[in-house]
Write a protein that holds these residues in place. Structure first.
Motif, short mmCIF file in Angstrom:
data_model
loop_
_atom_site.label_atom_id
_atom_site.label_comp_id
_atom_site.label_asym_id
_atom_site.label_seq_id
_atom_site.Cartn_x
_atom_site.Cartn_y
_atom_site.Cartn_z
N UNK A 48 -6.96 -14.58 1.14
CA UNK A 48 -6.19 -14.61 -0.12
C UNK A 48 -6.64 -13.46 -1.03
N UNK A 49 -7.93 -13.25 -1.10
CA UNK A 49 -8.42 -12.14 -1.94
C UNK A 49 -7.83 -10.81 -1.47
N UNK A 50 -7.71 -10.65 -0.17
CA UNK A 50 -7.17 -9.38 0.33
C UNK A 50 -5.69 -9.25 -0.01
N UNK A 51 -4.95 -10.36 0.03
CA UNK A 51 -3.53 -10.27 -0.34
C UNK A 51 -3.37 -10.00 -1.83
N UNK A 52 -4.28 -10.58 -2.63
CA UNK A 52 -4.24 -10.28 -4.08
C UNK A 52 -4.51 -8.80 -4.33
N UNK A 53 -5.49 -8.32 -3.60
CA UNK A 53 -5.83 -6.89 -3.73
C UNK A 53 -4.62 -6.05 -3.31
N UNK A 54 -3.92 -6.51 -2.27
CA UNK A 54 -2.73 -5.78 -1.82
C UNK A 54 -1.69 -5.71 -2.95
N UNK A 55 -1.57 -6.78 -3.71
CA UNK A 55 -0.59 -6.76 -4.80
C UNK A 55 -1.01 -5.78 -5.90
N UNK A 56 -2.31 -5.77 -6.20
CA UNK A 56 -2.80 -4.78 -7.18
C UNK A 56 -2.48 -3.37 -6.67
N UNK A 57 -2.69 -3.17 -5.38
CA UNK A 57 -2.42 -1.85 -4.81
C UNK A 57 -0.92 -1.53 -4.84
N UNK A 97 7.79 -1.79 3.04
CA UNK A 97 8.10 -2.17 4.43
C UNK A 97 9.21 -1.27 4.99
N UNK A 98 10.23 -1.06 4.18
CA UNK A 98 11.36 -0.23 4.62
C UNK A 98 10.89 1.18 4.95
N UNK A 99 10.05 1.71 4.07
CA UNK A 99 9.57 3.07 4.28
C UNK A 99 8.71 3.17 5.56
N UNK A 126 3.15 -5.82 10.21
CA UNK A 126 2.86 -7.26 10.37
C UNK A 126 2.01 -7.78 9.21
N UNK A 127 1.01 -7.03 8.87
CA UNK A 127 0.11 -7.47 7.81
C UNK A 127 0.82 -7.48 6.44
N UNK A 128 1.54 -6.43 6.13
CA UNK A 128 2.23 -6.36 4.84
C UNK A 128 3.33 -7.42 4.77
N UNK A 129 4.01 -7.60 5.90
CA UNK A 129 5.08 -8.61 5.94
C UNK A 129 4.53 -10.00 5.66
N UNK A 130 3.37 -10.27 6.23
CA UNK A 130 2.75 -11.58 6.03
C UNK A 130 2.39 -11.77 4.55
N UNK A 131 1.87 -10.73 3.94
CA UNK A 131 1.52 -10.81 2.52
C UNK A 131 2.75 -11.08 1.67
N UNK A 132 3.84 -10.38 1.95
CA UNK A 132 5.05 -10.55 1.15
C UNK A 132 5.59 -11.98 1.31
#
Lengths: 237, 607
Positions: free
Chosen positions: A83-92, B512-514, B533-539
């Motif tokens: 979860x922390x990594x996904x949160x970080x992804x959103x900040x990014x 994702x599109x890019x 896969x990883x970004x899709x899962x996060x979204x």
């Protein structure tokens, strides 16, 4: 919160928490000395669930801690690596979605996005920079809108109203083209206190009260020495 | 430019009601060809709200435009089936004959060419809307005739050469749209005699009606599959000054059009289902939220409502039941896929931007006008009426143990018989392909872009909530198709239709599109597939509503089911390839200066 008698218990990462019915997970966590990172949340405003940084997991389901009420027996996962990594992804994502040049920003040191990036130890975003073309908009006599930095947290939309309850800020368009706009006439007529409030509540340097951007020097700002969330974690003792 | 008179008249017509802002804007757009900043300011003043409040709504929906959209506003569908059926040639013919590009309006303001997302005509593509009038099965030759008509100042309605079947040909509709009903099932598309459901319902108590629906095991047909009886029970239990029934007729999932056929051929069944729901939950008012693309059906639906009132099946003392009154109004959207999401639909029905709400509270406790509301899909309400007519046990007998009854499917794409099929749940994709004449498909997109793309090896899977859940869209992808083109079309759709409220959906989908484009352009490596896969899962995990939670599906389900396709596109011998192409980006400069850039070798970048 402290004044009301706690009547329900739940856990965050295994730690027992007490709160009263109706409290959101985010508020309850705060009252129990646990920091759940967030960006669009502002105490006292209706939560928007817009940034999703406060996302937690309950029973395998993801939910925004700022909108989800805590419930008896809930087992909330908060400080876990995925979860922390996904949160970080959103900040990014926010860093690459706009144009954030911290060293030249009036808000540097008081900026919650920047502070979150430090807290998550963001180095280089995993995503490619989008470098969108955005403008700086002189929005009436008091306020400047720096669209390059806007994160669409909707604090200004939710929090700034005229005496006769008109919204001063609003969202235009949708998708990646979504942008915040202001009713210029209403914004120019805002009392000084409200104009300052609009700037102070903006988590980034997107809403600026003209002429006061550097009133507090860099080095003496809120997050210059202590990371965001430390005030909550310290209160826990 | 709109004169003040237009705005004043529109405000008057809609009683200066802020909740009817979309109706006001629709009127202005239709009459003035745009909603100009001046009109925005006048509306804001008239409603006593800020200009941004009005502009926010006006810029949310794509059938509103700040600049003139043309006396004739042509909206050509750009979804993948339209592309498969020859959209490019039709678009080129329009551009050539009109003399402007898509996205532009002719200098004299007469004709504007615009693209739009799926308009619910996938079984007769390419299709376009011109000032709300539907034109189907377009060809370059037909496009040229239409342009001649527009240049001659003809009414678009008068340009409709032949009418479709059934009610499409009725005097009040007069549309060239075809129903293409390929299989009538017993629940939704079978003939229905008005009154046969509500008359039975009112002999029961509302609780008994709910019990009958619960007994039937009816699950919501929009795709999410929530038990309808339970929803009604929750709604009934809520306290509030009023309760509402809202019918979601905003089918926007690319590839679905079955609600359009139901609205055309079985509207009385639908409206009776709404009345049954009203009786069950204790509502006096129902709202049909109709997508803007189907506005051509509005006068017809109004007439059906009027007929039902005359028959005593709507209005006061329905079916002779003292104390039971219920009526239905129709609210039009203005072009936004996300409004199919129930809470966004409610916002839109209240004249707001179609942005989803946070839940809880759920619509059953805080729905239309923030009062207890049951929001149900068109097909669900039809099934509910039929359940009252024929009994819950009769219904439950059909389909599978978990998915009772039938499902109306919209089948389109590479098949001989595109159209509407009402089939029992549990039907395999293979059987459906046989019925539709599409057995050579290389892939089938079940449930539209937000659903799942399956490969030939999975054609024995069943259409059912427990296997392949679908709101009804089935797109057959033939062996000649490039799957990446399909995926790309779907991702562009999600990028555009995101409401932009939450970060993962708004900012994540363009990324994702890019990334997909990077792989498509041959610059991908295995790490790019892993990123998708990883970004899709996060979204999916972090998004606020169903749109974002499903938007990566076109990519994720094809990586899962067509992995070899992705792997064949990437360079497996490299860890990383840059997206940036130096030679390409300095091409213009090189041409001007005449200097040739030394070939760039990614293996030896500092050479």
């Amino acid at each position: 919160m402290p004044k009301t008698k706690p009547v329900l218990t739940f856990t965050i990462d295994g730690k027992k928490c007490r709160t009263s019915p109706g409290q959101t997970i985010l508020e309850a966590a705060k009252a129990n000395g646990i920091y759940i990172p967030s960006l669009c949340y502002w105490e006292g405003m209706k939560p928007a669930g817009a940034c999703r940084i406060c996302t937690v997991r309950v029973g395998g389901r993801y939910m925004a801690a700022c909108t989800q009420p805590a419930a008896e027996g809930m087992a909330v996962e908060n400080d876990v690596p995925d979860i922390q990594d996904m949160r970080k992804a959103i900040v990014e994502m926010l860093f690459v979605e706009g144009n954030h040049m911290c060293p030249t920003c009036e808000k540097s040191g008081n900026c919650e996005l920047q502070a979150l990036a430090y807290r998550f130890q963001m180095l280089v975003p995993r995503f490619p920079f989008q470098f969108p073309v955005r403008e700086v908009e002189p929005a009436g006599t008091k306020i400047l809108l720096e669209h390059n930095r806007c994160v669409k947290c909707l604090r200004c939309v939710r929090g700034v109203r005229t005496r006769d309850n008109k919204t001063v800020f609003g969202a235009l368009k949708r998708s990646k083209d979504k942008k915040i706009a202001v009713d210029q006439a209403l914004a120019s007529a805002l009392p000084e206190k409200q104009a300052r409030q609009a700037m102070d509540r903006c988590p980034v340097g997107s809403i600026l009260r003209k002429e006061v951007g550097f009133a507090v020097p860099i080095g003496k700002r809120k997050y210059d020495k202590k990371p965001i969330g430390s005030e909550i974690e310290k209160a826990e003792g | 430019m709109p004169s003040k008179g237009l705005v004043t008249a529109a405000l008057g017509r809609h009683r200066h009601d802020r909740a009817r802002l979309i109706d006001i804007l629709r009127d202005i757009q239709a009459q003035a060809g745009c909603v100009s900043p001046e009109a925005v300011a006048e509306i804001a003043a008239g409603l006593g709200v800020s200009t941004v409040a009005v502009e926010g709504v006006a810029t949310f929906y794509h059938f509103f435009s700040a600049r003139p959209a043309g006396t004739y506003a042509v909206y050509l569908n750009d979804n993948i089936v339209s592309v498969m059926k020859g959209r490019a040639a039709v678009a080129a013919a329009f551009e050539k004959a009109v003399g402007c590009k898509f996205g532009e309006t002719t200098p004299d303001g007469r004709i504007g060419l615009h693209r739009t997302s799926c308009i619910g005509m996938n079984d007769q593509e390419p299709a376009a809307l011109i000032n709300g009038v539907v034109f189907t099965s377009l060809t370059p030759a037909k496009a040229r005739v239409i342009v001649e008509g527009m240049k001659a100042g003809m009414d678009p309605k008068a340009m409709v050469a032949s009418f479709g079947d059934g009610a499409n040909a009725s005097k009040i509709v007069r549309a060239m749209v075809k129903n293409n009903i390929r299989k009538e099932g017993p629940v939704v598309l079978a003939p229905f005699r008005s009154g046969s459901a509500i008359k039975k319902a009112v002999k029961l108590t509302p609780e008994e009606v709910i019990a009958e629906v619960k007994k039937s095991n009816l699950l919501g047909r929009g795709g999410a599959g929530f038990p309808t009886g339970l929803k009604w029970e929750f709604c009934r239990r809520e306290k509030g000054e009023a309760h509402y029934v809202v019918c979601n007729a905003d089918e926007g999932e690319p590839g679905t059009f079955k609600d359009r056929v139901i609205l055309t051929e079985r509207p009385h069944l639908l409206f009776e289902g709404m009345a049954v729901a009203g009786y069950a939950v204790g509502a006096k008012e129902g709202v049909l939220y109709l997508r803007a693309e189907y506005a051509y059906l509005l006068p017809y639906l109004q007439k059906v409502l009027a007929d039902l009132r005359k028959k005593g099946l709507l209005g006061k003392k329905i079916a002779g039941k003292t104390g039971f009154s219920f009526d239905i109004t129709i609210k039009l959207g203005a072009g936004a896929y996300v409004c199919g999401e129930e809470s966004a639909l409610l916002q839109s029905a209240q004249g707001e931007r179609g942005e989803p709400r946070d839940r809880p509270p759920f619509p059953v406790s805080s729905g239309y006008r923030f009062l207890p509301t049951t929001v149900n899909n068109v097909e669900t309400l039809c099934a509910a009426a039929r359940i009252l007519e024929k009994g819950g046990a009769w219904f439950k007998d059909m389909g599978t143990a978990r998915s009772a009854g039938t499902k109306v499917l919209s089948v389109s794409g590479d098949c001989k018989k595109p159209g509407v099929y009402e089939v029992p749940f549990g039907l395999t994709v293979r059987r459906l392909l046989e019925m539709a004449g599409g057995t050579d498909a290389r892939a089938v997109q079940v449930g539209g872009p937000s659903g799942c793309c399956i490969s030939r090896g999975q054609f024995d899977r069943a259409i059912a909530f427990e296997d392949l859940a679908t709101g009804g869209s089935v797109i057959v992808i033939g062996p000649q198709r490039k799957l990446f083109e399909v995926i790309h079309n779907f991702m562009e759709f999600f990028v555009e239709e995101s409401c932009g409220w939450c970060v993962p959906c708004r900012a994540g989908n363009p990324l994702l599109l890019r990334k997909l484009e990077k792989i498509m352009s041959g610059k991908g490596t295995p790490s790019d597939i892993a990123d998708l896969e990883s970004w899709g899962k996060t979204i999916k995990a972090m998004s606020r509503c169903g749109l974002g939670q499903t938007s990566p599906n076109p990519i994720l389900t094809t990586i899962q089911n067509f992995r070899e396709l992705y792997e064949s596109k990437v360079d497996r011998n490299r860890d990383f390839k840059p997206e940036f192409d130096l030679a390409e980006s300095v091409k213009a400069a090189s041409e001007i200066t005449g200097q040739k850039l030394a070939a760039h070798d990614p293996e030896n970048p500092h050479a």
